[in-house]
Design an enzyme around this catalytic site. Structure first.
Site, PDB file in Angstrom:
ATOM      1  N   LYS A   1      -8.644  -4.430   1.958  1.00 29.65           N
ATOM      2  CA  LYS A   1      -8.028  -3.127   2.180  1.00 29.65           C
ATOM      3  C   LYS A   1      -8.780  -2.066   1.385  1.00 29.65           C
ATOM      4  CE  LYS A   1      -3.606  -2.665   2.527  1.00 29.65           C
ATOM      5  NZ  LYS A   1      -2.156  -2.615   2.242  1.00 29.65           N
TER       6      LYS A   1
ATOM      7  N   ARG B   1      -2.870  -6.055  12.098  1.00 28.80           N
ATOM      8  CA  ARG B   1      -3.358  -4.920  11.327  1.00 28.80           C
ATOM      9  C   ARG B   1      -4.795  -4.626  11.758  1.00 28.80           C
ATOM     10  NH1 ARG B   1      -6.297  -3.731   6.662  1.00 28.80           N
ATOM     11  NH2 ARG B   1      -5.505  -1.955   5.472  1.00 28.80           N
TER      12      ARG B   1
ATOM     13  N   SER C   1       5.793  -1.530   1.855  1.00 33.21           N
ATOM     14  CA  SER C   1       4.989  -1.781   0.664  1.00 33.21           C
ATOM     15  C   SER C   1       5.585  -1.013  -0.509  1.00 33.21           C
ATOM     16  CB  SER C   1       3.544  -1.332   0.884  1.00 33.21           C
ATOM     17  OG  SER C   1       2.928  -2.081   1.901  1.00 33.21           O
TER      18      SER C   1
END
Length: 218
Positions: free
Chosen positions: A147, A46, A118
């Protein structure tokens, strides 16, 4: 090739490490190597945020991390970037609610790839299952600084609700999880936990991963 079976997926989700260059205190390769040595079961690349790699550097980092995963038989998942996943023949991809649905990703990448989605509500979970997701990432369970676009903190309530209504899809909890608060996530019904900073930012990466596994197995 067939889709991954749910039993194997549950095992892979036990300790799901998510990382990009911006999350690391050491080099990304050293961080991943130590996390693998500590026992992570799944890895997601990520690469997001200020100072994250782009272009050729982004591709090269992904290739290096994928190579390290393959050497140790740890599946390599790409966050959001379906084009990168296809180019690398990655083991799978994880997407959010604003990305392409699992159904179209499956058509692009193939039946045997791992697709995670998600989900923050039962409705989102049911739609992801209908679209063919292999697992759901549920959270944020706790407050997270990893995040910038995180949803509101939900505790373990959504995980508990998904199990209460009879959804049996493999689930992984995400968001602010550390060794001290991981146990309630598993007790709520998650098959595993996903972690960014609690491993990537640890002074002892191997030790941090091993401690998570100890807690999960209790």
């Amino acid at each position: 090739m067939k889709r991954i079976d749910s039993g194997k997926m549950r095992r892979l989700l036990k300790l799901y490490f998510i990382m990009g260059s911006v999350n690391c205190r050491k080099s990304p390769l050293d961080t991943l190597a130590e996390a693998i040595d500590g026992g992570i079961t799944l890895f997601q690349f990520r690469e997001k945020g200020i100072a994250s790699f782009t272009g050729l550097a982004y591709m090269e980092l992904a290739q290096q991390l994928q190579r390290r995963c393959r050497e140790h038989q740890v599946p390599f998942i790409v966050n959001d970037d379906i084009e990168l996943a296809a180019a690398l023949d990655a083991d799978g991809v994880h997407v959010g609610q604003d990305d392409a649905p699992a159904r179209s990703i499956r058509q692009r990448l193939g039946a045997h790839k791992i697709i995670g989605v998600s989900a923050h509500t039962p409705e989102e979970a049911k739609q992801a299952i209908a679209d063919g997701a292999d697992y759901l990432g549920v959270g944020p369970v706790y407050t997270t600084s990893s995040k910038d676009d995180a949803e509101a903190v939900q505790g373990t309530a959504v995980i508990e609700e998904l199990r209460r209504i009879g959804l049996t899809i493999p689930l992984v909890g995400i968001g602010g999880i550390n060794a001290n608060n991981a146990a309630p996530v598993i007790r709520a019904g998650a098959d595993g936990i996903s972690v960014i900073s609690a491993i990537a930012g640890a002074a002892d990466i191997r030790g941090a991963a091993r401690e998570f596994l100890r807690v999960i197995r209790q």
